[in-house]
Design an enzyme around this catalytic site. Structure first.
Site, mmCIF file in Angstrom:
data_model
loop_
_atom_site.group_PDB
_atom_site.id
_atom_site.type_symbol
_atom_site.label_atom_id
_atom_site.label_comp_id
_atom_site.label_asym_id
_atom_site.label_seq_id
_atom_site.Cartn_x
_atom_site.Cartn_y
_atom_site.Cartn_z
ATOM 1 N N ARG A 16 0.834 -1.199 0.000
ATOM 2 C CA ARG A 16 0.000 0.000 0.000
ATOM 3 C C ARG A 16 0.870 1.250 0.000
ATOM 4 N NH1 ARG A 16 -2.686 0.350 6.092
ATOM 5 N NH2 ARG A 16 -0.764 0.832 7.224
ATOM 6 N N MET A 18 3.153 4.328 -0.812
ATOM 7 C CA MET A 18 4.241 4.504 -1.762
ATOM 8 C C MET A 18 4.717 3.180 -2.313
ATOM 9 S SD MET A 18 6.561 7.613 -0.180
ATOM 10 C CE MET A 18 7.092 6.650 1.238
ATOM 11 N N ASP A 60 8.474 -9.734 6.923
ATOM 12 C CA ASP A 60 8.684 -8.844 8.065
ATOM 13 C C ASP A 60 10.116 -8.358 7.937
ATOM 14 O OD1 ASP A 60 9.306 -7.656 10.474
ATOM 15 O OD2 ASP A 60 8.565 -9.283 11.722
ATOM 16 N N ASN A 87 11.282 0.222 1.024
ATOM 17 C CA ASN A 87 10.274 1.248 1.275
ATOM 18 C C ASN A 87 9.592 1.096 2.630
ATOM 19 O OD1 ASN A 87 7.919 3.164 0.385
ATOM 20 N ND2 ASN A 87 6.925 1.220 0.900
ATOM 21 N N TYR A 152 11.854 8.557 14.719
ATOM 22 C CA TYR A 152 11.695 8.455 13.269
ATOM 23 C C TYR A 152 12.829 9.179 12.547
ATOM 24 C CZ TYR A 152 9.731 9.143 8.612
ATOM 25 O OH TYR A 152 9.550 9.182 7.249
ATOM 26 N N VAL A 185 3.649 13.044 1.994
ATOM 27 C CA VAL A 185 3.089 12.263 0.894
ATOM 28 C C VAL A 185 1.712 11.744 1.319
ATOM 29 C CG1 VAL A 185 3.423 10.319 -0.686
ATOM 30 C CG2 VAL A 185 5.403 11.581 0.170
#
Length: 263
Positions: A16, A18, A60, A87, A152, A185
């Site tokens: 799903r 990007m 995973d 990604n 992050y 995005v």
């Protein structure tokens, strides 16, 4: 069309957002695509929609054994791996002083170990074959600090560092390694699916291009870097952020849509 004809590509987080946009674009451009994700229903549906040149594999990215199986099975079926787009990733919000160790492990397990295992195992197969291209999806937040995004942001700095090192180590063996750095995005991870495009664009009004990005725009950057058109590009950091890395745009900001202001 045909920029990836006869190439075999692995897209992590490919079910799903990007990842799905990248899987679709790579398949359209002639690649055999391994849609690798933990989202089994969405991944299988996408692979079926893409047709005979796509496969779904449960991956995973934080589990090394999954990577070993993926590389072994892909090489056994197709003989090679030409491209990897790493990604898969997760967001995490909160100040560092309140972050829990379990959350650190979750974010770094996916965002950092997932890239490391891709370089180690897919990059290893490419090294043996003497060719290949790896694209690691980082973030604009890998260029700067971001309050409430410490885990992050720092994980994406780590992606930058591994990308540079892998480019040095794998370059002599014909393998190119680059990173793509998206800004905002329009994906489920970012918007949760509950905000209109007008709201999202307004929230990004201070970005120079004054709108949120589309997943297809990130996919196009990965396509270029995995194609032969980028044959002399390695260790590059490609921002796909609407100009956000340049700073915020301040002059003559457009007004909010009437639906947001009530006017």
């Amino acid at each position: 069309m045909g920029r990836l004809t006869d190439k075999v590509a692995i897209i992590t987080g490919g079910a799903r957002g990007m990842g799905a946009a990248t899987s679709r674009l790579f398949a359209q451009e002639g690649a055999t695509v391994m849609v690798a994700d933990v989202l089994e229903d969405e991944g299988r549906a996408l692979a079926q929609d893409l047709g005979g040149n796509a496969r779904f594999v449960r991956l995973d990215v934080s589990n090394e054994a999954d990577w070993v199986s993926l590389v072994k099975d892909t090489v056994a079926e197709f003989g090679r791996i030409d491209a990897l787009v790493a990604n898969a990733g997760v967001l995490s919000f909160g100040e560092l002083v309140f972050a829990e160790a379990d959350e650190f492990d979750r974010v770094y397990g996916i965002n950092v170990k997932g890239v490391f295992f891709g370089i180690k195992h897919v990059g290893g197969a490419m090294r043996s074959a003497g060719r290949g291209a790896i694209v690691n999806i980082a973030s604009i937040d890998g260029f700067r600090g971001a309050n409430a995004l410490g885990l992050y942001s720092s994980s994406k700095w780590a992606v930058r560092g591994m990308t540079k090192t892998a480019a040095l180590e794998l370059g002599p063996h014909g393998v190119r390694v680059n990173s793509v750095h998206p800004g905002g995005v329009n994906t489920p991870m970012v918007n949760g699916g509950d905000r209109s495009i007008e709201e999202l664009n307004y929230a990004h009004r201070r970005v120079p291009l004054q709108r949120i990005g589309a997943p297809e725009e990130i996919a196009a950057a990965s396509l270029f870097l995995c194609s032969d058109e980028a044959s002399y590009i390695s260790a590059a950091e490609l921002g796909v952020d609407g100009g956000w890395a340049a700073g915020y745009y301040h002059d003559n900001l457009p007004g909010a849509p009437a639906s947001l202001t009530g006017e």
